[in-house]
Write an enzyme that holds these catalytic residues in place. Sequence first.
Site, short mmCIF file in Angstrom:
data_model
loop_
_atom_site.label_atom_id
_atom_site.label_comp_id
_atom_site.label_asym_id
_atom_site.label_seq_id
_atom_site.Cartn_x
_atom_site.Cartn_y
_atom_site.Cartn_z
CG ASP A 38 -56.66 61.36 -27.20
OD1 ASP A 38 -56.10 60.25 -27.15
OD2 ASP A 38 -57.80 61.54 -27.67
CG ASP A 44 -60.77 59.68 -32.70
OD1 ASP A 44 -61.06 58.48 -32.87
OD2 ASP A 44 -60.87 60.27 -31.62
CG ASP A 94 -55.56 61.72 -32.28
OD1 ASP A 94 -56.74 61.47 -32.59
OD2 ASP A 94 -55.04 61.33 -31.22
N GLY A 329 -22.69 99.83 -31.70
CA GLY A 329 -22.20 100.02 -30.34
C GLY A 329 -22.83 101.22 -29.66
CB SER A 360 -26.31 99.03 -34.08
OG SER A 360 -26.80 99.13 -32.76
CG ASP A 646 -28.72 96.18 -33.81
OD1 ASP A 646 -27.80 95.80 -34.57
OD2 ASP A 646 -28.62 97.14 -33.05
#
Length: 817
Positions: A38, A44, A94, A329, A360, A646
């Site tokens: 941070d 921490d 942290d 195609g 496809s 696809d």
Amino acid sequence: MESLSSEGPPGHPHQEEAAACCQLTVRVLEARRLRTTDLLSEADPYVTLQLPTAPGMTFRTNTVTNSSHPVWNESFHFLIQSQVKNVLELSVYDENVITKDGICFKVFYDISEVLPGQLLRKTFSQVPRWGQEELDVEFLLEKTSDPPENLITNNVLVARELSRLDVFVDRAENSTVAAGQDELELVLKGSYEDTQTSALDTASFFSFHYLAAQCTELSGHLKSSRGDRCNPATPAGRLSVPLRPLALGEKVTLDVPGANAPGVRLQLKADSCPKELAVRLGCGLCAEERAFLRRRRRVAAAALKQALQLDRDLREDEVPVVGIVAEGGGARAMTAFYGHLLALKKLGLLDCVTYLSGISGSTWTMAHLYWDPEWSQKDLEGPVGHAREHLAKSQLTAFSPERLASYRRELELRAKQGHPTTIVDLWALVLESKLHGQVTDYKLSGQRAALERGQNPLPLYLSLNVKENHLDTLDFKEWVEFSPYEVGFLKYGAFIPSELFGSEFFMGRLMRRLPESRICFLEAIWSNIFSLNLLDTWYDLTCSGEDWKQCLQDKIQNAEKQPAGSSGGASQAEGSWLQPGTALAQAFRGFLTRRPLHQRSANFLRGLQMHRDYRAHEAFSTWADCQLDATPSQLTPQQPQLCLVDSGYFINNSYPAMFRPGRQPDLILSFNYSLDSPFQALQQMELYCRAQGLPFPRLELSPEDQRQPGECHLFSDPACPQAPVLLHFPLVNASFRDFSAPGVQRSPEELEAGRVDLSPATSPYALFNMTYKEADFDRLLSLSDYNVRNSQATILQALRTVLKRRAPEARPSGVQT
């Protein structure tokens, strides 16, 4: 167990075995040289521990404030199964009050290095280029007295025992609970259901399905009708029931704590689940496909005898396996594919084909043809005329007010059935309207009628499973095959009946059966143009063929290497794509890789775990081609849903479907539908197959072939008899310009019909054009038809070659068919 078959190797059937569980104790000791995330204070730090194979068990240490050298000395316990790949995830965070907790570093640790009864201390170091952080952890593995667990495995995936916890919520007769005021929320982490809610004013019954060896608990709390918890901070307002002590079949009754639930009781009963799986674990062919092959061989034997004018009948083991591989195609692929099949039918060769695979746009042809169980025995004029008619329609007809209203009703019905709906489902309905003009009730499982007598080739549809976020397609992809018999993953050797695709599974068991989707929704998956992310788009626009080769080689080589330090179970730092970075960098990465419009399908691998030796399994290693394959928690069984796209996003053809154990094609007819790259997908597949150890013929192309491809190119590799003979048909307009049919010169009046514009810049067959003039449709159809028929002599010669290979005297010793 699956039984072996004389039909050929069924391919690693599943097996059953019993294996005991062990208790793993992890003691987080200390860390050194931690960096703050941070920038405003010292770190921490705290540590989280998660073991995906022990679902629902996530632990966290206390936070040590303002320290780069925290000391915890905290112990945590996991119940583990030694036959699965147990990879512990240790994350150092942290803690930040205002912003999200930052991750300092993360490691994966394969605990197979931990020996029973021996205390092992490990120091995990961060990747040097990110820092010098270290984390000290102790491990102790101890045997338990629990009975062994019954497992089902194909040595890639493991299905473990499931238990079911039945919960009955009731209240005493004299108790009063205000109607609709409060609800009881029950949570069983790691279970299929996870969270369920019950109203307190009515009796209710529900179940949780969870890992039998899971060391977790049922927790609950009261929740008001406004959604807030009742007494969330006090033990009196919460419920916690450990599951391990519950005896199977024994009922336990307890009161729901809290003043808001007077007299409300829970009746709990734990029971075992059936061990039979709805997911088939086996890398080979299913029994239905093996039976189909026997039937199809008889059909192919008769067709080959006639086509090759043989003087005797062929024995079944002499019949070569012929496969068709069609590229994608869009409407161009659909139209040209009709032409190719039409030509094979005219030549009497269609009955010689065993498999028909596509991706496809070519799947649109296949899905339509299999409406008719006798399609290949007919002249195909009906399906061709249907396609011509609907491609000639304006695309706007699919978006008329009436159509849009019907889409809405269909999507509402689909959602009511339980299917998740996305824009890809809308695309499915638009596509159906455009290609067919009506709602069709055809389903993938219905195509089995076309295979009952072996009268048609077996259709195979291929898709890719990818990551929804964070990765492009080259970084992670898994082949998923659809057939009328099964849908499944080639890499994992896991398949379900096609009618169950979309239903919900857990640990290989069917949890919730949904109605089978109409095939138009599957066509939208196979041609899913909406899941492309920006990295895929950028790659497609800028990457050359050589870049693709180098990228693929690098990724496969990385996948083949053991992860850093993973030998013998040592630590592995998380890959660079998960390393900590600024919020801006994380947001930009998400912007590039997110798939906002992807299709969602229930993951039928959900809950299954990876076998401890899964990476050594032949079937898995064949298709493992990314670094994530070394990290079980990043693989598909850990995902709630599939993200299917696809296959053209990676390689624009369906060759992988041909390389399943038990298929081994002798001859492949490869149909190309690209306007500008007639050999690109083929060359990519050659590289991919060689990298994966799959037999593939060598592609030797002359500069003339590259400059001016012919109608048919033959490739074979005599030095590798396992590699199929390959006939590749580029989409070219060569001799068709001058010949209307093989050997028939065009008259001057017919020359116009031979002018088929295949230029990428001006062609009417552009990828996203879904409306063709009838003349353009006919030209492309005739061109594809001609190119195959003009190559008849080459096809017949290839058939004679593979038939000769099949002769018993030509087989190497020990090779079976």
